[in-house]
Structure formats: structure tokens, C-alpha cells
Design a protein around this motif. Sequence first.
Motif, PDB file in Angstrom:
ATOM      1  N   ASP A   1       0.828  -1.211   0.000  1.00  0.00           N
ATOM      2  CA  ASP A   1       0.000   0.000   0.000  1.00  0.00           C
ATOM      3  C   ASP A   1       0.859   1.256   0.000  1.00  0.00           C
ATOM      4  N   SER A   2       2.050   1.162   0.564  1.00  0.00           N
ATOM      5  CA  SER A   2       2.886   2.355   0.730  1.00  0.00           C
ATOM      6  C   SER A   2       4.169   2.292  -0.090  1.00  0.00           C
ATOM      7  N   SER A   3       4.335   1.238  -0.877  1.00  0.00           N
ATOM      8  CA  SER A   3       5.587   1.019  -1.602  1.00  0.00           C
ATOM      9  C   SER A   3       5.298   0.520  -3.009  1.00  0.00           C
ATOM     10  N   ARG A   4       6.264   0.724  -3.875  1.00  0.00           N
ATOM     11  CA  ARG A   4       6.178   0.190  -5.236  1.00  0.00           C
ATOM     12  C   ARG A   4       7.140  -0.995  -5.324  1.00  0.00           C
ATOM     13  N   TYR A   5       6.585  -2.199  -5.430  1.00  0.00           N
ATOM     14  CA  TYR A   5       7.367  -3.437  -5.473  1.00  0.00           C
ATOM     15  C   TYR A   5       7.423  -3.974  -6.906  1.00  0.00           C
ATOM     16  N   TRP A   6       8.620  -4.265  -7.381  1.00  0.00           N
ATOM     17  CA  TRP A   6       8.777  -4.865  -8.711  1.00  0.00           C
ATOM     18  C   TRP A   6       9.525  -6.186  -8.601  1.00  0.00           C
ATOM     19  N   PRO A   7       9.093  -7.240  -9.304  1.00  0.00           N
ATOM     20  CA  PRO A   7       9.903  -8.463  -9.362  1.00  0.00           C
ATOM     21  C   PRO A   7      11.169  -8.182 -10.165  1.00  0.00           C
ATOM     22  N   ALA A   8      12.300  -8.590  -9.635  1.00  0.00           N
ATOM     23  CA  ALA A   8      13.573  -8.287 -10.293  1.00  0.00           C
ATOM     24  C   ALA A   8      13.655  -8.900 -11.682  1.00  0.00           C
ATOM     25  N   GLU A   9      13.036 -10.067 -11.876  1.00  0.00           N
ATOM     26  CA  GLU A   9      13.198 -10.779 -13.143  1.00  0.00           C
ATOM     27  C   GLU A   9      12.497 -10.093 -14.321  1.00  0.00           C
ATOM     28  N   GLY A  10      11.551  -9.201 -14.049  1.00  0.00           N
ATOM     29  CA  GLY A  10      10.875  -8.526 -15.152  1.00  0.00           C
ATOM     30  C   GLY A  10      11.378  -7.121 -15.407  1.00  0.00           C
ATOM     31  N   TYR A  11      12.347  -6.687 -14.589  1.00  0.00           N
ATOM     32  CA  TYR A  11      12.749  -5.286 -14.622  1.00  0.00           C
ATOM     33  C   TYR A  11      13.534  -4.898 -15.884  1.00  0.00           C
ATOM     34  N   ALA A  12      14.539  -5.683 -16.230  1.00  0.00           N
ATOM     35  CA  ALA A  12      15.423  -5.308 -17.342  1.00  0.00           C
ATOM     36  C   ALA A  12      14.651  -5.147 -18.649  1.00  0.00           C
ATOM     37  N   GLN A  13      13.746  -6.065 -18.925  1.00  0.00           N
ATOM     38  CA  GLN A  13      12.988  -5.987 -20.172  1.00  0.00           C
ATOM     39  C   GLN A  13      12.071  -4.764 -20.178  1.00  0.00           C
ATOM     40  N   ALA A  14      11.418  -4.501 -19.051  1.00  0.00           N
ATOM     41  CA  ALA A  14      10.538  -3.339 -18.970  1.00  0.00           C
ATOM     42  C   ALA A  14      11.330  -2.047 -19.160  1.00  0.00           C
ATOM     43  N   LEU A  15      12.507  -1.987 -18.558  1.00  0.00           N
ATOM     44  CA  LEU A  15      13.350  -0.793 -18.692  1.00  0.00           C
ATOM     45  C   LEU A  15      13.751  -0.584 -20.150  1.00  0.00           C
ATOM     46  N   ALA A  16      14.139  -1.662 -20.817  1.00  0.00           N
ATOM     47  CA  ALA A  16      14.550  -1.572 -22.217  1.00  0.00           C
ATOM     48  C   ALA A  16      13.401  -1.116 -23.114  1.00  0.00           C
ATOM     49  N   GLU A  17      12.179  -1.500 -22.745  1.00  0.00           N
ATOM     50  CA  GLU A  17      11.012  -1.149 -23.546  1.00  0.00           C
ATOM     51  C   GLU A  17      10.370   0.168 -23.121  1.00  0.00           C
ATOM     52  N   GLY A  18      10.901   0.772 -22.053  1.00  0.00           N
ATOM     53  CA  GLY A  18      10.354   2.035 -21.577  1.00  0.00           C
ATOM     54  C   GLY A  18       9.001   1.902 -20.919  1.00  0.00           C
ATOM     55  N   LYS A  19       8.692   0.710 -20.406  1.00  0.00           N
ATOM     56  CA  LYS A  19       7.386   0.450 -19.801  1.00  0.00           C
ATOM     57  C   LYS A  19       7.498   0.392 -18.279  1.00  0.00           C
ATOM     58  N   ASN A  20       6.324   0.469 -17.622  1.00  0.00           N
ATOM     59  CA  ASN A  20       6.305   0.220 -16.182  1.00  0.00           C
ATOM     60  C   ASN A  20       6.561  -1.262 -15.941  1.00  0.00           C
ATOM     61  N   PRO A  21       7.486  -1.608 -15.056  1.00  0.00           N
ATOM     62  CA  PRO A  21       7.717  -3.029 -14.761  1.00  0.00           C
ATOM     63  C   PRO A  21       6.477  -3.660 -14.135  1.00  0.00           C
ATOM     64  N   PRO A  22       6.351  -4.986 -14.231  1.00  0.00           N
ATOM     65  CA  PRO A  22       5.289  -5.677 -13.480  1.00  0.00           C
ATOM     66  C   PRO A  22       5.434  -5.316 -12.004  1.00  0.00           C
ATOM     67  N   SER A  23       4.333  -5.333 -11.262  1.00  0.00           N
ATOM     68  CA  SER A  23       4.423  -4.887  -9.872  1.00  0.00           C
ATOM     69  C   SER A  23       3.639  -5.798  -8.933  1.00  0.00           C
ATOM     70  N   TYR A  24       4.042  -5.753  -7.642  1.00  0.00           N
ATOM     71  CA  TYR A  24       3.370  -6.496  -6.584  1.00  0.00           C
ATOM     72  C   TYR A  24       2.636  -5.528  -5.661  1.00  0.00           C
ATOM     73  N   ASP A  25       2.091  -4.481  -6.207  1.00  0.00           N
ATOM     74  CA  ASP A  25       1.452  -3.469  -5.381  1.00  0.00           C
ATOM     75  C   ASP A  25       0.144  -3.057  -6.028  1.00  0.00           C
ATOM     76  N   LYS A  26      -0.373  -1.889  -5.673  1.00  0.00           N
ATOM     77  CA  LYS A  26      -1.672  -1.477  -6.198  1.00  0.00           C
ATOM     78  C   LYS A  26      -1.586  -0.857  -7.598  1.00  0.00           C
ATOM     79  N   GLN A  27      -0.399  -0.946  -8.251  1.00  0.00           N
ATOM     80  CA  GLN A  27      -0.297  -0.418  -9.606  1.00  0.00           C
ATOM     81  C   GLN A  27      -1.253  -1.144 -10.549  1.00  0.00           C
ATOM     82  N   TYR A  28      -1.451  -2.445 -10.326  1.00  0.00           N
ATOM     83  CA  TYR A  28      -2.414  -3.188 -11.151  1.00  0.00           C
ATOM     84  C   TYR A  28      -3.795  -2.535 -11.062  1.00  0.00           C
ATOM     85  N   LEU A  29      -4.213  -2.188  -9.837  1.00  0.00           N
ATOM     86  CA  LEU A  29      -5.509  -1.540  -9.658  1.00  0.00           C
ATOM     87  C   LEU A  29      -5.517  -0.158 -10.304  1.00  0.00           C
TER      88      LEU A  29
END
Length: 308
Positions: free
Chosen positions: A236-264
Motif C-alpha cells: 500500500d505504501s511502496s512500489r514493489y517490482w519483481p527483479a526478473e521482469g525489470y530489465a525488459q521493462a526498462l529496455a522497452e520504456g514500460k512500467n515493470p510488473p508490480s506487486y502493489d496497487k499499480q495493477y488496480l
Amino acid sequence: MTAASAVHTSSITSLPLLARGKVRDNYAVGDDRILMVASDRISAFDVIMGEPIPGKGALLTQMALFWFDKLGPNGANLCPNHLTGDAPESVVTPAEVPQVTGRSMLVKRLKPIPVEAVVRGYLAGSGWKEYQENRQVCGVPLPEGLTNAAKLPEPIYTPAAKAEVGEHDENITFEKTVEMIGLDLATRIRDISIAIYKTAAEIAASKGIIIADTKFEFGLDKDGTLVLMDEVLTPDSSRYWPAEGYAQALAEGKNPPSYDKQYLRDWLEQATVDGKPWGKTAPAPALPADVVAQTFAKYQEALLRLTA
């Protein structure tokens, strides 16, 4: 937990209600303690959703207790926290025990400081939007050439002024916090917040999780000691990203997958009310069952990975 057994709003009648926040209901226990009950409410864009996320309150409490332990006297010991060590069940009636078990903390009553201590290790969300406009975040200059989700050279402190429920927190500069609470206290909060973030980020990284940013809240006890309070390092108070999806998201300029309310948040950005895009003011769009389930799954994955 089923929707029927979810706690959208607690109803502890044996204790005086102090306040209902976006998630927590706070009750007075004498004049020196507070029973904090984490409901299953969820907010986004500072609006409380009408539907609860069953099990969320218990999950948030477990995660907060995990981090208080890691950061407390038996861990990094960076700052005192508000936990009393007393059982929440001990201050309510037997009939009210089910409402508090697993989702509550019995904490010290403190004088809250009206500043949210936000620390960012990565450029995301409102920080990314502001950076694109002026190469700064909350008055902190940043290098040219950063991209969405980029790791910052060093974590930065970007405080916010706490708003009333239903209002938007306001990003402010460090200098503004000095005006509000004085140089000494503002400096201590900044330095402790960055130290806590760095320690937590290392712990999370060892579990394959990136903590992109987070916010802390502090209070003062009767002796003037600075105390870490409320929740700490939850989805609720933090932005959590799985490390394994980060590099590809960064390369594509996208928001990385997240374990927080970003999905909502992402779902709400596309939601409509009466055929028009939702304006991020109450009332919120009704959440479909699959959005409720997926939101809980994101939170649960973060807890399972951290505590594995």
C-alpha cells in the motif's frame, strides 16, 4: 477469506473510535495506546474503493510486522517503532476478537508529524512525470537522460504533506518541511528514511524484489523521541517490482510488473463511470471480482517472496 467475511469497516464498540483512515481504523486504548485495525479497504488516487479486498488487512499487518522486526532492535535498529508488544486481542471484548485477530497492532500513542517521508530509488509514477517536465522531482535535480523506471544514482528524499482522507497528498520540497517542522527534525526524518530504504532495498533484493519507492510516517513520543509509526514497506505504501521482469521493462520504456496497487491503478485509468472516463474522484467505479482477486494475488506474492 470470502467477500462475506471481509472487513470493509471495523465496528469495535468497546473502545472510542479516534479516526478512520484510507485503510486503518484507530481506537483509543487509554490515553497512551492505540488499537490499529487494518481493514480490507483499498484506495487509489486517494479515493477509497467501495469493494474490499478480502484478506488484505491481515496481509498488510503481516508484512508490516515483518519489516518492523527487520528494522527494529533485533534487526538493523535504525529507529524506534510504535509497537508495544501487547496482544491486540487483550483490549477488546471476546465478541470483537475476530475483528482484530491477525489484522491489528496495539501501538504507542504518538504525536504524528504531518509529513509523509517518501524515498525514491527509481524513477516511476508521479516522479517520472515531473522529471519529464523539469528534470527534477520535488525540487531534487536529477541527471539528463533518465528513462521511465530507471534506477537513480542515489535514493532521493521527496516528502509530501499529508492530506485529509479523500484529499490528495501534496508533493513538497525538503525546504518546505523545514518550514513546517524545523531544520533538526526535518533533517533527521530525511536521513533516517533514506537509511531505512537502503536497508530494506538490500533485504528485498536478496529475495528477488526491487523496492522502487516507499513512504514512511513518523511521530514523537512524550519524550520527543522520533518513532517510526503506522505501516511500513507494505504494497500500500511502496512500489514493489519483481527483479526478473525489470530489465525488459526498462529496455522497452514500460512500467515493470508490480506487486502493489499499480495493477488496480492501471485498471482504474481505463475505467468508465456512466460511459465517461473516471475522473479520480469519489465515488469510484465498482471493482469486478477478477480485479479484486488479482489485486490480492499481487499483494500476496510480495509477502510470500519476502518471507520465503
